[in-house]
Design an enzyme around this catalytic site. Structure first.
Site, mmCIF file in Angstrom:
data_model
loop_
_atom_site.group_PDB
_atom_site.id
_atom_site.type_symbol
_atom_site.label_atom_id
_atom_site.label_comp_id
_atom_site.label_asym_id
_atom_site.label_seq_id
_atom_site.Cartn_x
_atom_site.Cartn_y
_atom_site.Cartn_z
ATOM 1 N N LYS A 1 14.177 -1.946 -5.501
ATOM 2 C CA LYS A 1 13.857 -0.666 -6.518
ATOM 3 C C LYS A 1 14.980 -0.411 -7.262
ATOM 4 O O LYS A 1 14.857 0.098 -8.400
ATOM 5 C CB LYS A 1 13.191 0.577 -5.528
ATOM 6 C CG LYS A 1 12.064 0.347 -4.812
ATOM 7 C CD LYS A 1 11.671 1.034 -3.563
ATOM 8 C CE LYS A 1 10.573 0.904 -3.020
ATOM 9 N NZ LYS A 1 10.544 1.704 -1.419
ATOM 10 N N GLY B 1 2.657 6.409 0.206
ATOM 11 C CA GLY B 1 1.250 7.242 0.665
ATOM 12 C C GLY B 1 0.076 6.936 -0.513
ATOM 13 O O GLY B 1 0.545 6.846 -1.555
ATOM 14 N N GLU C 1 5.524 -1.593 7.990
ATOM 15 C CA GLU C 1 4.376 -2.782 7.897
ATOM 16 C C GLU C 1 4.663 -3.444 9.293
ATOM 17 O O GLU C 1 5.567 -3.302 10.077
ATOM 18 C CB GLU C 1 4.926 -3.762 6.857
ATOM 19 C CG GLU C 1 5.282 -3.175 5.515
ATOM 20 C CD GLU C 1 3.584 -2.981 4.637
ATOM 21 O OE1 GLU C 1 2.753 -3.514 5.210
ATOM 22 O OE2 GLU C 1 3.700 -1.998 4.058
ATOM 23 N N ASP D 1 14.122 -4.017 0.549
ATOM 24 C CA ASP D 1 13.081 -3.300 -0.301
ATOM 25 C C ASP D 1 13.708 -2.233 -1.218
ATOM 26 O O ASP D 1 13.255 -1.961 -2.701
ATOM 27 C CB ASP D 1 12.114 -2.558 0.557
ATOM 28 C CG ASP D 1 11.197 -1.418 0.111
ATOM 29 O OD1 ASP D 1 10.042 -2.026 -0.597
ATOM 30 O OD2 ASP D 1 11.491 -0.205 0.070
ATOM 31 N N THR E 1 -4.305 0.622 0.702
ATOM 32 C CA THR E 1 -4.011 1.798 0.696
ATOM 33 C C THR E 1 -3.910 2.354 -0.844
ATOM 34 O O THR E 1 -4.748 3.434 -1.292
ATOM 35 C CB THR E 1 -2.801 2.397 1.366
ATOM 36 O OG1 THR E 1 -2.996 1.964 2.597
ATOM 37 C CG2 THR E 1 -2.485 3.775 1.270
#
Lengths: 326, 326
Positions: B204, B300, B189, B200, B13
């Site tokens: 970050k 996105g 996912e 996750d 993506t």
């Protein structure tokens, strides 16, 4: 280390904030920019007024003394109102100085001319502090414009109006009582007309329009409503909705601008629903990113002063590269 | 016009998003950077897989063919997982290429080493897309760090978790049903472990810690809780409160870091109260500014691709100045 010599025009809350931060952060600024910054001169309106001590700095009420300083590099402008600020900055740019301004009234009207003048002269203008105080909306939009395109900007751009609306809803205060409290707390000016009539938010919207779309709409095409006609019963009747004073500007596919400045009733799904108090908030809608919202302090000595010092550090970085390349 | 030759590693993506934006915005990029960008080669895992047409571009599953391209300038990396991404980027930097990555798993662990390697080599690393997708948090923190100091960062950094918590509260879905919907919509996912376990968001947070404080805490000192143990009745019982999955890191006066990653119940006064759905949100607290909140799409094709193209344009700008000065 080379020195950058600075003037501060106007020594109210914001001017004092710049002075304080530059002195507190002298070492960090030297490390980050490679320049020592020296505040050489401060322009005040009333020389007799009591103010904080500024040892070694010329304090004057005569702009000729400011511009008579040898080898000035940069001018921080924190005056209120269009004039004499515009005349001073235009002269500063003509003399080859960089300028950093917090003056939204002046910049909404004269920003386009000053930007063009600076471009012709190869000078730099920082205006982060003109819009939404400490919220880095100018830099963020500039960054987004590289590789993306802005469609629309909506903002809560007047903290005083938002504070008043919040007080009315949360504490059931009348408009008058809420305004009085804003004044007591120093949020609203002695003459709060520009805040509560929507004019202040409109000016900031024009600055954002110029930045995001390269132009402003004809001012008279924008309907400007303030919060001064909102009644307590209107606020309280809207039980699950919140009044927000929103400035809104949009560009269509043909490049036509439309906008409005008005109190709007919004529901829980709107990003501005939870923005209470004196904060400012801005939604930027772009082609690729979608919507980005920024929220933060719209005013105050340190947030606004810090925005101007950030402008300075960026401009000093550009200056340094120019020094190397020249 | 000089050409910048680029490789894209990974063509899921995000990789496809970069390709699309660069082709759609070729002219704008030329105007803004003074460079023509040419995507010379794309590294894929499965050469037989059906994908969009990329005329004139080498598509290969062999990294040697990528690095065999003559005069490559920049590598966009959009692979999932630590390896082989780290090895590839380390080799790219050693070869003198600039790199731009969206790989949070790799960058949380190997970011410090890559940044040091790039500094020694005089190369550039863009990593805006590793954290909070299209929200320009990396650039914003970098800008704030000039002249200000960050004390604390809190974030909703995993859009999937926030989407699930929102669905549970608003629609009374069980955790399992909400997760299923997130997967159906492509937000989660096939293996959603990293999202719902908090891992996750933790990664970050480590990237933000490195950026804001120049270091990360010892990973094992941070308690990491996901949303996988939250029950529907917990969510529904908290009538006026909202569960948010918040990653939080703070530095004290002695430079010690403390942090946590966990679901937290918050009230209407918290800036994260109204952040529903897949959005990410971050609060940055600084010495001068106070608190700045950013909200936007955390993932996105276009938001993430656009963040990487923005990195590219910034790096191209620096390259140009270096060209001039060299």
């Amino acid at each position: 280390m080379p020195t950058i010599k600075a003037a501060i025009l106007g020594f109210g809350t914001v001017g004092e904030g710049i002075y304080r931060i530059i002195n507190e952060k002298k070492k960090e600024i030297e490390q980050q920019t490679g320049f020592t910054i020296e505040i050489a001169t401060i322009l005040v309106r009333d020389i007799a007024k009591k103010r904080i001590s500024t040892p070694g700095v010329q304090v004057t009420d005569d702009i000729r003394e400011v511009f008579g300083q040898p080898q000035l590099d940069i001018v921080f402008e924190a005056i209120v109102g269009e004039e004499p600020a515009y005349t001073y900055l235009s002269e500063a740019i003509a003399k080859g100085y960089d300028v950093i301004t917090a003056n939204k009234t002046m910049f909404a009207t004269h920003g386009p001319a000053l930007l063009q003048q600076a471009e012709e002269k190869g000078g730099h203008i920082g205006f982060e502090a003109t819009t939404a105080g400490g919220v880095p909306i100018i830099q963020t939009v500039k960054n987004l414009l590289t590789g993306d395109r802005v469609h629309r900007i909506q903002g809560i751009l007047n903290g005083t109006s938002n504070f008043i609306l919040t007080k009315m809803r949360k504490e059931g205060l009348s408009f008058k009582a809420a305004l009085q409290e804003a004044q007591n707390l120093g949020y609203a000016e002695a003459d709060p007309t520009d805040d509560i009539s929507g004019k202040d938010a409109f000016r900031k919207l024009m600055i954002l329009s110029q930045l995001a779309f390269g132009k402003q709409p004809e001012w008279k095409t924008i309907d400007i409503q303030g919060i001064d006609k909102i009644k307590l019963e209107d606020v309280l009747e809207a039980t699950n909705l919140h009044y927000r004073h929103i400035a809104d500007i949009e560009i269509d596919e043909n490049g036509n601008l439309s906008g409005s400045v008005a109190p709007v009733l919004i529901g829980p799904d709107h990003p501005f629903y939870g923005i209470d108090g004196v904060d400012n908030a801005i939604i930027v809608e772009t082609e690729y990113l979608g919507a980005l919202t920024l929220v933060g302090p719209g005013a105050g000595m340190y947030p606004t002063g810090s925005a101007m010092v950030n402008d300075f550090i960026r401009i000093a970085g550009v200056r340094k590269k120019e020094l190397i390349t020249s």
